[in-house]
Design a protein around this motif. Structure first.
Motif, mmCIF file in Angstrom:
data_model
loop_
_atom_site.group_PDB
_atom_site.id
_atom_site.type_symbol
_atom_site.label_atom_id
_atom_site.label_comp_id
_atom_site.label_asym_id
_atom_site.label_seq_id
_atom_site.Cartn_x
_atom_site.Cartn_y
_atom_site.Cartn_z
ATOM 1 N N TRP A 49 40.895 31.802 50.090
ATOM 2 C CA TRP A 49 42.019 32.656 49.706
ATOM 3 C C TRP A 49 41.604 34.094 49.428
ATOM 4 C CZ3 TRP A 49 41.261 34.913 45.073
ATOM 5 C CH2 TRP A 49 40.363 34.296 44.215
ATOM 6 N N ARG A 60 43.337 38.506 49.948
ATOM 7 C CA ARG A 60 43.334 39.670 49.060
ATOM 8 C C ARG A 60 42.206 40.608 49.450
ATOM 9 N NH1 ARG A 60 47.546 37.794 46.983
ATOM 10 N NH2 ARG A 60 48.203 39.727 47.926
ATOM 11 N N ILE A 88 42.077 43.577 49.987
ATOM 12 C CA ILE A 88 42.056 44.902 49.354
ATOM 13 C C ILE A 88 41.034 44.921 48.225
ATOM 14 C CG2 ILE A 88 43.391 46.518 47.960
ATOM 15 C CD1 ILE A 88 45.720 46.108 49.618
ATOM 16 N N ILE A 89 40.901 43.777 47.531
ATOM 17 C CA ILE A 89 39.911 43.730 46.452
ATOM 18 C C ILE A 89 38.523 43.970 47.011
ATOM 19 C CG2 ILE A 89 38.758 42.184 44.846
ATOM 20 C CD1 ILE A 89 41.259 41.082 44.043
ATOM 21 N N GLY A 148 38.274 47.489 48.052
ATOM 22 C CA GLY A 148 38.271 48.347 46.871
ATOM 23 C C GLY A 148 36.909 48.369 46.211
ATOM 24 N N ILE A 149 36.312 47.178 46.054
ATOM 25 C CA ILE A 149 35.003 47.113 45.409
ATOM 26 C C ILE A 149 33.950 47.792 46.288
ATOM 27 C CG2 ILE A 149 33.189 45.541 44.669
ATOM 28 C CD1 ILE A 149 35.483 43.619 43.829
ATOM 29 N N TYR A 190 34.468 50.116 48.367
ATOM 30 C CA TYR A 190 34.739 51.548 48.304
ATOM 31 C C TYR A 190 34.146 52.174 47.045
ATOM 32 C CZ TYR A 190 37.943 55.357 47.043
ATOM 33 O OH TYR A 190 38.490 56.521 46.612
#
Lengths: 290, 337
Positions: free
Chosen positions: B287, B291, B293-294, B297-298, B300
């Motif tokens: 799963w 997500r 984007i997490i 994001g991390i 990044y």
């Protein structure tokens, strides 16, 4: 008249909630020269923790306390992991806090599930008072009172305590404060945590009044808070209160009379301030915007 | 003429030529589509890097230019008959509106700290998102709408995806060389100087504001053009073009690829688009990939802290130090002998 008063109360209540986010933002900016784009994410976390806490404990006070604790913790983590490596580099600060904002709001979906949560008002704040022919919704009155108490408390702390003195002096001149032997790092962490806790408190109060908590609300209210901070003047707490009330009121009135222009009126307010008074309504000495 | 070209230019031209030949070997639809996305976002990310990497301006509302471009061309083609004239008209409108918005945002906030431009563009982009949702008679709201693009003459119509592929590729290459020329011009040098030390540029007698406004307008126009290509390539437009995710994508591509270079954003666009494609397939496995984007994001955040100059920047830096070391070795050899 009934309608007017109702809208006004609604606007002030909304303004108070925005003030709770904006005052942390403005203090952090004034003192640390850091613009925290992740601030709205903490607001959303406050809302979710509050709703979750209320559904588990059925005690409103405990749910608020839980949200505030969550805010303090996230503030600590943010300061330690995200802000500290990039002190003094504005561009990196802006970039990294936006990234953290997205991580925060996605993490909400991981922890609480991707769906919108329904939020309940506590029973003792559920109905309304009738004053003459004006109905006052209890919860909104409660929000206004809490917001006002917080404002008075912040001003009192800033004005009459030693810590407040240090913070105010730090806003004016960081190097001088350090030279006087104050550990400015501790002050930074403290202010950051308190600011985050206030945002979380705002979230926890907001969810019951709107009835829902959703992950994107962080971004939405974060933008409101930025606008408020620009209008009020970066670093000024009274400025952010006035600006928050202005934004809250204009938003609610426009949403009622000309709904499609609600967002535009806030933007126009900001444009006017940027054109005629770029330092904001209340200029704080020591904080430069250039 | 040919002799004066830099070595890197040959590499770029050769890569471009390879990309022209690519669809003749591998012309599955999904692959062409993915490549088109890379070209479109490559252009978009380059325009972003003009601000972030070359001038040191952070914009959080770059999606609004992209969206304005996409909607302008879509609405023009939808309202008038889908001919090449209305396509051209749409492109002109898109670029004019994009430039105008960038100009207004620029003169309002570029004299202030970098925070202000970031905040203003973020708020403006949000305003455009709301506008696109509410102004249903023009934009059809959240549902978006499909539209016709002009029919190609003769047998080319059967290879429409290929033509769009080539059009996007050529646009990207032309814009790349145009912007390369721009950044190597005196204007570009002043922009870099502004990024490095604003005060010093002022004391050398330059006015900073006009330069910043010019570059923000150029960036806005290029970003609008990327939006135009995006709309044409999927023949559909909805409010997602204004979403913060678009800006985030440009940001990620630029940061990961390498700020302050023009190849960086294109490489970043390639990486991110391929990652999107394959990670969304992985969502059945675990799963966490839903997500993504997490993860991004991390990644990044880590890149901002540890590799602030991105892939291309880090490689360039390594190469430069190696060259330097070689030179030093040679010198010390000479001294020794």
């Amino acid at each position: 008249m009934d309608l007017f008063i109702n809208l006004a109360i609604n606007g002030i209540a909304t303004g108070m909630l925005i003030f709770l986010i904006a005052c942390g933002l403005t203090l952090i900016f004034g003192l640390m020269d850091v613009l925290n784009f992740a601030h709205g994410g903490i607001f959303a976390w406050g809302a979710f923790v509050g709703v979750w806490g209320y559904s588990v404990t059925q005690n409103f006070l405990i749910s608020i306390v839980l949200a505030v604790i969550a805010g303090l913790l996230i503030g600590l983590i943010t300061e330690y992991l995200i802000i500290r490596p990039v002190y003094g580099n504005h561009i990196q600060q802006i970039l990294i806090t936006l990234g953290f904002m997205l991580v925060l709001s996605e993490f909400i979906k991981v922890v609480f599930g991707p769906n919108i949560l329904a939020a309940q008002k506590p029973p003792f704040l559920q109905d309304y008072w009738l004053v003459g022919d004006v109905t006052i919704i209890k919860y909104r009155a409660f929000t206004i009172v809490v917001g006002f108490i917080i404002f008075v408390a912040i001003m009192a702390v800033l004005k009459y305590t030693k810590i407040g003195l240090i913070v105010r002096a730090g806003v004016m001149d960081k190097e001088m404060i350090q030279a006087l032997g104050v550990n400015i790092r501790l002050v930074f962490i403290g202010v950051f945590m308190v600011g985050s806790a206030l945002a979380a408190l705002g979230g926890a109060l907001f969810a019951p009044s709107s009835g829902v908590a959703y992950a994107e609300m962080g971004m939405e209210f974060g933008i409101f808070a930025f606008i408020v901070v620009i209008i009020g003047g970066m670093g000024s707490v009274p400025g952010s209160l006035i600006a928050a009330l202005l934004v809250g009121l204009s938003n609610v009135f426009m949403a009622y009379y000309v709904p499609s222009l609600a967002m535009a009126v806030t933007m126009i307010l900001m444009f006017l301030v940027l054109i005629f008074r770029p330092e904001g309504l209340f200029k704080v000495s020591g904080v430069s915007n250039k | 003429m040919i002799k004066t070209l830099q070595k890197s230019t040959w590499v770029y031209l050769f890569t471009g030529l390879m990309l022209v030949l690519l669809p003749f070997f591998k012309d599955e639809r999904w692959f062409l589509f993915l490549m088109i996305q890379i070209f479109v976002f490559g252009i978009f990310a380059m325009s972003y890097d003009l601000l972030l990497g070359y001038t040191g301006i952070v914009s959080f509302g770059h999606a609004m230019f992209f969206g304005v471009g996409a909607y302008s061309v879509a609405i023009t083609l939808d309202r008038f008959e889908p001919s090449f004239m209305s396509l051209l008209l749409g492109i002109v409108i898109a670029m004019a509106v994009g430039g105008l918005i960038a100009f207004i945002a620029g003169i309002l906030t570029l004299r202030l700290k970098s925070h202000y431009y970031a905040m203003l563009t973020l708020a403006l982009a949000n305003l455009f998102l709301v506008l696109a949702e509410k102004w249903r008679s023009l934009t059809k709201g959240n549902d978006g709408f499909t539209f016709q693009i002009p029919e190609l003459p003769g047998g080319l119509e059967d290879h429409r995806n290929m033509v769009i592929y080539l059009f996007c590729l050529v646009s990207m290459v032309v814009i790349f060389f145009g912007l390369k020329r721009l950044t190597e011009s005196p204007l570009g040098k002043i922009l870099v100087a502004i990024r490095e030390n604003e005060q010093r540029v002022v004391s050398l007698g330059y006015k900073i504001m006009p330069y910043k406004v010019i570059i923000s307008v150029i960036s806005g126009v290029v970003a609008s053009f990327a939006g135009v290509l995006y709309a044409i390539s999927i023949r559909f437009v909805d409010t997602s073009v204004f979403a913060i995710d678009m800006t985030l994508d440009a940001l990620l591509m630029t940061i990961i690829g390498g700020v302050g270079t023009l190849v960086g954003p294109i490489i970043g666009a390639g990486i991110i688009e391929f990652a999107h494609h394959y990670l969304s397939e992985l969502s059945d496995v675990h799963w966490i990939f839903e997500r993504w984007i997490i993860l991004f994001g991390i990644l990044y955040i880590l890149v901002v802290i540890f590799f602030p100059s991105g892939i291309v920047g880090t490689i360039n830096h390594k190469l430069a130090t190696r060259k330097q070391r070689k030179k030093e070795d040679e010198q010390s050899d000479k001294l020794a002998s």
